[in-house]
Design an enzyme around this catalytic site. Sequence first.
Site, PDB file in Angstrom:
ATOM      1  CB  CYS A 120       3.590  45.471  27.269  1.00 52.74           C
ATOM      2  SG  CYS A 120       2.350  45.005  28.492  1.00 52.74           S
TER       3      CYS A 120
ATOM      4  CB  CYS B  32      -0.981  49.821  32.606  1.00 54.00           C
ATOM      5  SG  CYS B  32       0.258  50.361  31.412  1.00 54.00           S
TER       6      CYS B  32
ATOM      7  CB  CYS C  10       5.015  49.112  33.102  1.00 53.26           C
ATOM      8  SG  CYS C  10       3.250  49.432  33.140  1.00 53.26           S
TER       9      CYS C  10
HETATM   10 FE1  FES Z   1       2.357  46.521  29.967  1.00 48.45          FE
HETATM   11 FE2  FES Z   1       1.974  48.695  31.385  1.00 48.45          FE
HETATM   12  S1  FES Z   1       3.326  48.487  29.712  1.00 48.45           S
HETATM   13  S2  FES Z   1       0.897  46.837  31.502  1.00 48.45           S
END
Ligand code: FES
Length: 142
Positions: free
Chosen positions: A35, A104, A60
């Site tokens: 991500c 996350c 996020c």
């Molecule tokens: Fe990357 Fe939450 S989407 S840490």
Amino acid sequence: MALYSEKVMDHFQNPRNVGKLDDADGIGEVGNAKCGDIMRMYIKVDDGIITDCKFNTFGCGSAIATSSMATELIKGKPLEDALKLSNQAVVEALDGLPAYKLHCSVLAEEAVRAAVKDYYDKHGIAYDPKDFPIHDCEGCQD
Ligand code: FES
């Protein structure tokens, strides 16, 4: 049912311990290759106790909420306790996260661990490498 708990929303909108510790004794930076989110954790240590802790997260809302909660959970605690902090404990303290957001919370656990390792490295303190497993983002679903 709401997707995110009230606690998650609270820690996302009013994150605790945001910022940088200029005189940090240990700094941990971790990222998730998938991500692209990055989390940096700063700890101040006195006599084996984490006396202060701050974080900066470029990521996020769940990453922000989990890092915020992680700082709350390790502040005032011995380093050994911080090392035992699991992502599940952070998620539980936040009253849950959607399954696809659990990775996350892994970032928060790893950031704490990386900050403690940095402290040990900088202060020449021996540790068991097993306490600091290398997370392979490539091969996991987290
Ligand atoms: Fe990357 Fe939450 S989407 S840490």
